[in-house]
Design a protein around this motif. Structure first.
Motif, PDB file in Angstrom:
ATOM      1  N   PHE A   8       0.835  -1.198   0.000  1.00 14.40           N
ATOM      2  CA  PHE A   8       0.000   0.000   0.000  1.00 14.40           C
ATOM      3  C   PHE A   8       0.874   1.253   0.000  1.00 14.40           C
ATOM      4  N   PRO A   9       0.307   2.363  -0.422  1.00 14.29           N
ATOM      5  CA  PRO A   9       1.090   3.599  -0.500  1.00 14.29           C
ATOM      6  C   PRO A   9       1.726   4.027   0.823  1.00 14.29           C
ATOM      7  N   ASP A  10       1.168   3.584   1.963  1.00 13.74           N
ATOM      8  CA  ASP A  10       1.740   3.954   3.254  1.00 13.74           C
ATOM      9  C   ASP A  10       2.922   3.078   3.656  1.00 13.74           C
ATOM     10  N   GLY A  11       3.359   2.174   2.741  1.00  7.50           N
ATOM     11  CA  GLY A  11       4.501   1.319   3.022  1.00  7.50           C
ATOM     12  C   GLY A  11       4.151  -0.010   3.662  1.00  7.50           C
ATOM     13  N   HIS A  12       2.879  -0.240   3.925  1.00  8.30           N
ATOM     14  CA  HIS A  12       2.425  -1.495   4.531  1.00  8.30           C
ATOM     15  C   HIS A  12       2.222  -2.548   3.436  1.00  8.30           C
ATOM     16  N   VAL A  13       2.878  -3.687   3.561  1.00  8.48           N
ATOM     17  CA  VAL A  13       2.715  -4.790   2.615  1.00  8.48           C
ATOM     18  C   VAL A  13       1.895  -5.888   3.292  1.00  8.48           C
ATOM     19  N   VAL A  14       0.796  -6.257   2.676  1.00  8.78           N
ATOM     20  CA  VAL A  14      -0.095  -7.261   3.266  1.00  8.78           C
ATOM     21  C   VAL A  14      -0.063  -8.535   2.422  1.00  8.78           C
ATOM     22  N   PRO A  15       0.424  -9.647   2.971  1.00 10.28           N
ATOM     23  CA  PRO A  15       0.396 -10.920   2.253  1.00 10.28           C
ATOM     24  C   PRO A  15      -0.886 -11.699   2.557  1.00 10.28           C
ATOM     25  N   TRP A  16      -1.348 -12.457   1.573  1.00 11.59           N
ATOM     26  CA  TRP A  16      -2.476 -13.378   1.766  1.00 11.59           C
ATOM     27  C   TRP A  16      -1.892 -14.785   1.684  1.00 11.59           C
ATOM     28  N   TRP A  17      -1.639 -15.362   2.869  1.00 13.34           N
ATOM     29  CA  TRP A  17      -1.006 -16.674   2.929  1.00 13.34           C
ATOM     30  C   TRP A  17      -1.983 -17.771   2.538  1.00 13.34           C
ATOM     31  N   THR A  18      -1.478 -18.853   1.984  1.00  8.43           N
ATOM     32  CA  THR A  18      -2.353 -19.955   1.570  1.00  8.43           C
ATOM     33  C   THR A  18      -2.926 -20.700   2.779  1.00  8.43           C
ATOM     34  N   ASP A  19      -2.192 -20.716   3.893  1.00  8.40           N
ATOM     35  CA  ASP A  19      -2.719 -21.289   5.124  1.00  8.40           C
ATOM     36  C   ASP A  19      -3.727 -20.310   5.719  1.00  8.40           C
ATOM     37  N   ARG A  20      -4.972 -20.740   5.875  1.00  7.61           N
ATOM     38  CA  ARG A  20      -6.029 -19.807   6.242  1.00  7.61           C
ATOM     39  C   ARG A  20      -5.822 -19.189   7.621  1.00  7.61           C
ATOM     40  N   ARG A  65      -3.012 -18.592   9.064  1.00  4.71           N
ATOM     41  CA  ARG A  65      -1.952 -17.597   8.937  1.00  4.71           C
ATOM     42  C   ARG A  65      -2.476 -16.337   8.257  1.00  4.71           C
ATOM     43  N   ALA A  66      -3.333 -16.530   7.247  1.00  4.73           N
ATOM     44  CA  ALA A  66      -3.952 -15.378   6.582  1.00  4.73           C
ATOM     45  C   ALA A  66      -4.831 -14.611   7.555  1.00  4.73           C
ATOM     46  N   LYS A  67      -5.603 -15.331   8.364  1.00  3.54           N
ATOM     47  CA  LYS A  67      -6.473 -14.684   9.349  1.00  3.54           C
ATOM     48  C   LYS A  67      -5.646 -13.858  10.329  1.00  3.54           C
ATOM     49  N   ALA A  68      -4.527 -14.420  10.781  1.00  8.76           N
ATOM     50  CA  ALA A  68      -3.660 -13.697  11.717  1.00  8.76           C
ATOM     51  C   ALA A  68      -3.115 -12.418  11.080  1.00  8.76           C
ATOM     52  N   GLU A  69      -2.789 -12.489   9.792  1.00  8.17           N
ATOM     53  CA  GLU A  69      -2.282 -11.314   9.085  1.00  8.17           C
ATOM     54  C   GLU A  69      -3.362 -10.252   8.975  1.00  8.17           C
ATOM     55  N   PHE A  70      -4.576 -10.682   8.643  1.00 13.23           N
ATOM     56  CA  PHE A  70      -5.682  -9.742   8.488  1.00 13.23           C
ATOM     57  C   PHE A  70      -6.096  -9.146   9.845  1.00 13.23           C
ATOM     58  N   LYS A  71      -5.882  -9.928  10.914  1.00 15.85           N
ATOM     59  CA  LYS A  71      -6.264  -9.458  12.250  1.00 15.85           C
ATOM     60  C   LYS A  71      -5.444  -8.240  12.668  1.00 15.85           C
ATOM     61  N   LYS A  72      -4.242  -8.111  12.097  1.00 16.33           N
ATOM     62  CA  LYS A  72      -3.411  -6.940  12.393  1.00 16.33           C
ATOM     63  C   LYS A  72      -4.063  -5.666  11.861  1.00 16.33           C
TER      64      LYS A  72
END
Length: 560
Positions: free
Chosen positions: A114-126, A128-135
């Motif tokens: 994202f333009p603010d420098g935040h990189v968000v990955p969507w992991w194949t393990d759900r 792990r993806a949920k934990a990333e999105f929870k941030k």
């Protein structure tokens, strides 16, 4: 046309070698085009004992699923670039692993800086993806799991239709009612709520669905980044929600829902494996052999005629070309019904995509990427900051303008497969949308490098080191996709993936089962059900339709 690359030029492949002299025999099947669906159909037909000849106008097989050298020692998946739904049946039946096919799962499946420098990955393990999105949003992370369960269940209802012909909607015939019954059985057990959800996904907009279910703009953008590829319409256009289901159809050798993979050796490794499988089964493949027209007499396909005048006889002809190219350029109009031609002319094409392929002196450094990220985790980036950005981008393109800022998909493919470039060089392949096929002012030959410059400018916002590290650049506009790869109006799917051009409406109503108004002429490309993407499904389904008709005996004497 020459493909312009920084520092040198690559000649148009079809001009490199003269057409070959072909044997004067009658084949059971001639296939026009050695794209992945044509090669898939060829192998299945040869495996059933038919004599098969595949004719390709370029000097390499693969169509839009190819790996090509764009600088010395530097190979790129010039057009298609990720394997997402390659059918496990095709991989297994044709023993593609035995012929060298290797895929590494994309993990993360997508990644958005994202333009603010935040990189968000969507992991194949759900989880792990949920934990990333929870941030980003705890509420959206919980919603993600609930919605994912619902989407996966709905996608499973659609899955069985992928590998068989659509129903023939004809309530006046026994076959029509039989087809409707066949469809009904697939939905046994579906609830009324699930039916309404399915209809909503087929007709609704992606943007409205995301706005209704998620609060974070970043989470919404993650879903956007995995949908509406190659489609007309911004995310708020009706029918764009269907991608949420399509991308959860299974793929890969282990039949995983939502699978996407990096192909070792580039996407051309898929078609090289298909070609080798076909040759082992007896398929003849001739490159640099452009077909001028399909020979139709007395309502029946009799073979093809090459551009050099060579006539080839066949009992069956399969066209892997798109429907418009097949029926408006290769078949004499008087041999086709007027209403059929009218429907073919109305197919929405006008591809909204382009490709820019780069060779770099250093690896792209995307701002915000973790210092601990592995090479595979530094491979796939989608540059689209918001749904509103994508909608504006489409609005500009639909009126014939090249947007100042573009949606760019970036794959640092040499990170996934170091064999694609020599030491010290890196491959960056970029898929671009939305761009117009018809420009409001000027031509694509005049605007090609402008497009390339704007893509580089976009990438530099996220990976500033790219601009000064370019060794070679290849820009493929929608017009280049048409001229070089045979895609009418540059449409990568052989026809837009919109509701009125899917299922029993693809390519046109009344002719969705791979047959055509010409006896012995079939379609096997992405313009047929189930559509585009490197799946092999249209080729598989068309071949089996030919075999069903062959067993009835009416095709065997067609060329006599």
């Amino acid at each position: 046309m020459d493909i312009v690359i920084t520092g040198h030029k690559v000649p148009e492949p079809s001009k490199v070698h003269p057409p070959r002299t072909l044997p004067s025999r009658i084949y059971d099947v001639v296939i026009v085009g050695a794209g992945h669906n044509g090669l898939t159909a060829a192998s299945y037909l040869a495996r059933a004992g038919l004599s098969v000849l595949v004719l390709e106008r370029r000097d390499i097989v693969g169509g839009c699923c190819v790996t090509e050298e764009i600088a010395p020692g530097c190979r790129v998946s010039t057009t298609s670039y990720i394997a997402s739904m390659l059918r496990p049946e095709v991989i297994s039946d044709l023993r593609l692993r035995d012929h060298g096919l290797r895929m590494v799962p994309c993990d993360p499946a997508i990644q958005v800086p994202f333009p603010d420098g935040h990189v968000v990955p969507w992991w194949t393990d759900r989880e792990r993806a949920k934990a990333e999105f929870k941030k980003i949003s705890s509420k959206d992370a919980d919603t993600f799991v609930q919605v994912d369960d619902r989407l996966r269940k709905l996608a499973r209802y659609l899955q069985p239709f992928f590998m068989e012909p659509p129903p023939e909607i004809d309530t006046k015939s026994v076959r029509g009612w039989t087809d409707l019954l066949r469809v009904g059985k697939k939905f046994r057990g579906i609830s009324s709520d699930e039916i309404s959800q399915l209809i909503s996904f087929l007709t609704g907009s992606l943007g409205e669905f995301l706005d209704h279910n998620y609060e974070s703009e970043k989470i919404k953008t993650m879903f956007l980044a995995n949908n509406v590829y190659g489609k007309h319409g911004g995310p708020y256009q009706p029918g764009t929600a269907i991608g949420l289901l399509f991308h959860l159809l299974s793929g890969g050798e282990h039949e995983l829902q939502g699978f996407s993979g990096h192909v070792m050796g580039g996407m051309g490794a898929i078609t090289q494996a298909l070609a080798e499988s076909g040759r082992k089964l007896g398929v003849e493949i001739h490159t640099s052999s452009p077909v001028a027209h399909i020979d139709v007499r007395d309502g029946r396909a009799r073979g093809v005629v090459l551009e050099d005048g060579t006539e080839i006889r066949a009992r069956v002809v399969l066209s892997n070309a798109d429907p418009k190219r097949t029926f408006l350029k290769m078949v004499t109009a008087s041999e086709l019904p007027n209403d059929f031609l009218h429907s073919i002319r109305a197919i929405k094409m006008e591809g909204p995509c382009a490709k820019v392929n780069l060779v770099l002196e250093e690896e792209p450094r995307f701002t915000g990427t973790s210092a601990d990220a592995t090479p595979l985790e530094r491979t796939f980036y989608t540059l689209v900051p918001s749904l509103q950005f994508a909608e504006r981008c489409y609005d500009i393109a639909k009126f014939g303008e090249i947007p100042e800022e573009l949606w760019v998909d970036c794959v640092v493919s040499s990170n996934a497969d170091a064999s694609l470039a020599p030491p010290g060089k890196h491959i960056l392949t970029c898929f671009v949308q939305y761009v117009p096929y018809h420009l409001r002012e000027g031509s694509w030959d005049q605007k090609r490098e402008l497009l390339g410059d704007r893509v580089i400018k976009k990438i530099a916002q996220y990976a500033p080191n790219v601009s000064n590290s370019i060794v070679a650049r290849q820009v493929l506009t929608p017009l280049d996709l048409e001229r070089t790869y045979g895609l009418t109006e540059g449409n990568i799917f052989h026809g837009d993936l919109r509701l009125e051009q899917l299922f029993f409406m693809r390519p046109v109503s009344g002719w969705s089962q791979y047959r055509t108004p010409v006896d012995g002429l079939y379609l096997c490309g992405a313009g047929t059900h189930p559509g585009g993407g490197v799946t092999g499904a249209p080729g598989h389904n068309a071949a089996h339709q030919v075999l069903r008709d062959w067993k009835k005996g009416r095709l065997r004497d067609a060329a006599a």
